[in-house]
Design a protein around this motif. Structure first.
Motif, PDB file in Angstrom:
ATOM      1  N   TYR A   1       0.706  -1.219   0.450  1.00  0.00           N
ATOM      2  CA  TYR A   1      -0.444  -0.296   0.179  1.00  0.00           C
ATOM      3  C   TYR A   1       1.278   1.384   0.417  1.00  0.00           C
ATOM      4  CZ  TYR A   1      -4.238  -3.501   1.397  1.00  0.00           C
ATOM      5  OH  TYR A   1      -5.017  -4.147   0.950  1.00  0.00           O
ATOM      6  N   LYS A   2       0.525   1.894  -0.515  1.00  0.00           N
ATOM      7  CA  LYS A   2       1.325   3.462  -0.820  1.00  0.00           C
ATOM      8  C   LYS A   2       0.990   4.379   0.447  1.00  0.00           C
ATOM      9  CE  LYS A   2       0.239   4.548  -5.665  1.00  0.00           C
ATOM     10  NZ  LYS A   2      -0.509   5.403  -6.386  1.00  0.00           N
ATOM     11  N   GLU A   3       0.031   4.062   1.624  1.00  0.00           N
ATOM     12  CA  GLU A   3       0.121   4.929   2.577  1.00  0.00           C
ATOM     13  C   GLU A   3       1.117   3.900   3.789  1.00  0.00           C
ATOM     14  OE1 GLU A   3      -0.823   7.905   3.007  1.00  0.00           O
ATOM     15  OE2 GLU A   3      -1.159   7.974   1.065  1.00  0.00           O
TER      16      GLU A   3
ATOM     17  N   LYS B   1       1.486   3.565   7.371  1.00  0.00           N
ATOM     18  CA  LYS B   1       0.578   3.085   8.462  1.00  0.00           C
ATOM     19  C   LYS B   1       1.950   3.060  10.109  1.00  0.00           C
ATOM     20  CE  LYS B   1      -3.772   1.507   7.123  1.00  0.00           C
ATOM     21  NZ  LYS B   1      -4.763   0.920   7.354  1.00  0.00           N
TER      22      LYS B   1
END
Length: 746
Positions: free
Chosen positions: A208-210, A212
């Protein structure tokens, strides 16, 4: 009395001095507040209290079994401007706007799409500056572009106007940092790069690009399945801003993610991917997949999936593991194995297929040659050679319609009804119509005998044939060999695992293998799969799809899934392989041998040529100097190349001092009049174009990616030409075109 008076006088003096000190201090405080206050408040705006921040770890690499990095993290940056920096606040507004516009222009040259145009970036920077001037919360630090930039882009930006300026000083022009550069800051992030592009992309996976909690997160594929090991652990640091600069002291260093070593071999992956691609494009199919497995261990060496998208194909869904389709005639082999084991029939028994049409349970069961009069009476073994639906249906009626529990027990023992844990998410669980289901009837068991009423992913079909090749031993297919930390310490290791031992009697296994040999020698695959280079055994498959369109077998016309599953070499199997192609078009679209079998043949022959690149009859009749004229030798690891030179009596020139490669170092051959000299690629330093001619495409792409270049491959085969000459200075981001071909020396 006089004594007490002197003491009182001293106390009064001390008290008076104390009062004067307090008055002086009070006046000083008033001065700081009202006289020096604006100056100190302005300084305070450039300072922050130290804060504790986390440091993101570098995600681990995913590495192929032949040592190539197939997924790697590379540094990327989210860029910010601190509009509270003193050097920026001292600029007049018109000068700030001018420099912001120049900054927007420089970033627009990166061509990042609609959000990266000059107009969009100019608007973003100006609005950020206006909000910072109004001292709106959260707008002191403004993100100057809505995307991450690469290390090369970031370094380039710092060297151009307005971040770097040319000014006159003492009569000469000098370069110095511009006011905006003082306020430029960044957050470092890790982006995922796949040097091999589409090769096994769905299997390797993505993230995923984001981010966390300062950790990357796998989205699918191996990136998802091994996410907790790949992502590492964040560190801690104390960060303080002071006058536009940042100081950071590390309290606890991050732990980099572990490296995952897969079973995939990228040389074999290229072969399998290309073979599937050519079959898909030739027959304009909707989607398909291919798997190559090591017989003895169950290691998955190559896994390709292609989906039609416009005029081309891409790795979309991992159909080879997740697609549940009725397999068609490849299911005849396990059914025949069960019947032979249970004594329902023998290979030499004969069955009358008549004119190729057999009516049972209200349905016509047809052989593929019914329009040509059928096969008549043939042996049970020939029923597999010629893929006779009637032979298998009559065996099913004789042995299992009244006692179906026997066939289900066999299918379970063959591993055809279980979900196979290969080390990746998304593997489908096979389904089969059972006696307790409403759709079960007298025609169900005869349907299963020819691959209908049962749906399995391709990996289950291949794993059964792998067991036939492996002497009746069903292995667990797997995709990962081991997991290591950055120092090479093994964290996890995966060993071959037997799922089912001795799936049939030895005599049954011999009969089945003989039948699969004859499918290629005499049967439905004789004209398409039989090879002069390597012996191949297997079974063709064609299924009329019931789920393509969602309403039955003929809702969208005749939609076929064609396949071929088998192994090679036939006598001592080393590899098992399956190709399946959904909804092919054109002549032969309903033939598993034509559509899929010819692809498996190509895979087998190309793998054979990898191990046997020099044909004996082309070099042995000649003297050493004549052999060089006919020699076609690909570059690779020195120990492998020297093995062939020694085996075929090809003389090798002794390298010059300091030019001898290590055994595992890549070398490329250079031909002289009487001998071959092997040149190590390591002779070329970083920033200089290496010699790529003579290498396999996988090796060449890996070398190019290490130099930070973009690559375009043209053609098939090994590298025969490169657009940037050897030894030429290169910069990251440049594009090199590699021409592929056979490069025969005539």
């Amino acid at each position: 009395m006089s004594k007490h008076s002197s003491i009182i006088a001293r106390y009064r003096l001390i008290g008076f001095v104390f009062i004067l000190a307090i008055l002086w201090l009070f006046i000083k405080v008033l001065g700081i507040i009202f006289v020096d206050g604006p100056t100190w408040r302005k300084i305070a705006q450039t300072m922050h209290q130290p804060d504790t921040v986390t440091i993101s770890p570098l995600r681990g690499n995913i590495i192929s079994s032949d040592g190539h990095i197939v997924a790697i993290s590379k540094p990327a940056y989210r860029l910010y401007l601190d509009f509270g920096a003193g050097s920026i606040q001292q600029l007049p507004q018109d000068s700030i706007y001018k420099q912001l516009d120049s900054l927007a222009y420089q970033m627009s040259l990166w061509e990042k799409g609609e959000q990266g145009t000059y107009q969009a970036l100019r608007k973003r920077l100006r609005e950020g500056y206006r909000k910072a001037e109004l001292k709106k919360p959260g707008y002191r630090y403004v993100s100057i572009c809505p995307y991450e930039v690469s290390h090369v882009e970031y370094q380039h930006l710092k060297q151009v106007y307005p971040l770097m300026m040319t000014v006159e000083r003492k009569g000469r022009m000098v370069r110095r940092r511009g006011p905006l550069s003082v306020g430029l800051t960044y957050e470092e992030r890790a982006l995922r790069d796949r040097p091999y592009g589409e090769l096994a992309r769905r299997t390797i996976g993505s993230v995923y690009k984001e981010v966390k909690g300062d950790l990357t997160q796998g989205e699918y594929g191996l990136e998802q399945s091994f996410d907790t090991l790949l992502r590492g652990e964040p560190g801690l640091a104390v960060r303080q801003y002071l006058a536009g600069s940042t100081r950071q002291n590390t309290l606890h260093s991050p732990r980099a993610g572990y490296n995952v070593y897969t079973t995939l071999d990228m040389n074999l992956q290229q072969i399998v991917h290309r073979a599937l691609y050519e079959q898909m494009t030739q027959f304009e199919a909707d989607y398909g997949g291919a798997i190559l497995m090591e017989v003895e261990t169950g290691r998955i060496l190559a896994l390709a999936n292609l989906t039609k998208g416009g005029e081309s194909y891409y790795e979309g869904v991992n159909y080879a593991l997740s697609a549940l389709n009725e397999p068609g005639s490849t299911m005849k082999t396990p059914f025949m194995m069960a019947a032979l084991d249970d004594g329902v029939c023998t290979p030499t028994d004969t069955i009358d297929t008549g004119n190729g049409v057999f009516k049972y349970g209200g349905y016509n069961i047809r052989d593929h040659n019914a329009n040509r009069g059928g096969y008549g009476r043939i042996s049970v073994a020939q029923g597999i050679w010629y893929s006779s639906n009637i032979v298998l249906a009559k065996i099913a009626i004789e042995g299992y319609v009244d006692h179906p529990e026997g066939i289900y027990k066999h299918l379970a023992n063959y591993g055809l009804l279980e979900r196979l844990d290969v080390g990746i998410e998304g593997v489908a669980t096979p389904t089969v119509i059972r006696p307790e289901d409403k759709s079960y009837g007298n025609s169900t068991i005869p349907g299963i005998s020819r691959g209908y009423g049962i749906s399995v992913p391709a990996i289950n079909t291949l794993n059964f044939y792998n067991g036939v090749a492996n002497g009746g031993r069903i292995m667990r297919p797997y995709l990962v060999d081991r997991v290591e930390d950055a120092d090479g310490k093994v964290i996890q290791e995966f060993q071959p695992q037997v799922l089912h031992e001795n799936i049939c009697k030895p005599a049954t296994l011999d009969s089945i293998r003989s039948m699969l040999d004859n499918v290629v020698l005499k049967g439905t695959a004789a004209r398409t799969v039989q090879s002069n280079l390597i012996s191949i055994s297997g079974k063709t498959g064609t299924a009329l799809m019931s789920n393509h369109g969602g309403g039955g077998y003929r809702t969208s016309g005749e939609v076929y899934m064609t396949s071929f599953c088998g192994y090679f070499p036939s006598d001592r199997p080393k590899y098992s392989c399956i190709i399946f192609v959904v909804n092919p078009h054109g002549p032969g679209r309903a033939s598993g041998g034509i559509v899929a079998g010819s692809g498996v043949k190509r895979i087998a022959e190309e793998i054979y040529t990898l191990s046997n690149p020099i044909l004996l009859d082309t070099i042995t009749p000649h003297t050493a100097d004549m052999r060089l004229k006919h020699l076609e030798l690909a570059g690779g690891k020195r120990k492998d190349v020297e093995h062939f030179l020694s085996a075929y009596g090809i003389p090798e020139l002794r390298p010059q001092e300091g030019q001898k490669a290590t055994l595992d170092q890549l070398v490329v051959p250079q031909y002289g009049h009487e001998a071959v000299q092997l040149y190590p690629l390591g002779n070329y330093s970083r920033g200089v174009m290496p010699r790529l001619v003579g290498l396999a495409p996988s090796e060449a792409v890996y070398q190019v990616s290490r130099q930070g270049l973009k690559v375009q491959l043209v053609g098939y085969g090994r590298v025969v030409g490169q657009s940037i000459p050897i030894g030429t200075p290169i910069k990251p981001g440049e594009k090199v075109i590699l021409q592929l071909g056979n490069n025969h020396r005539q």
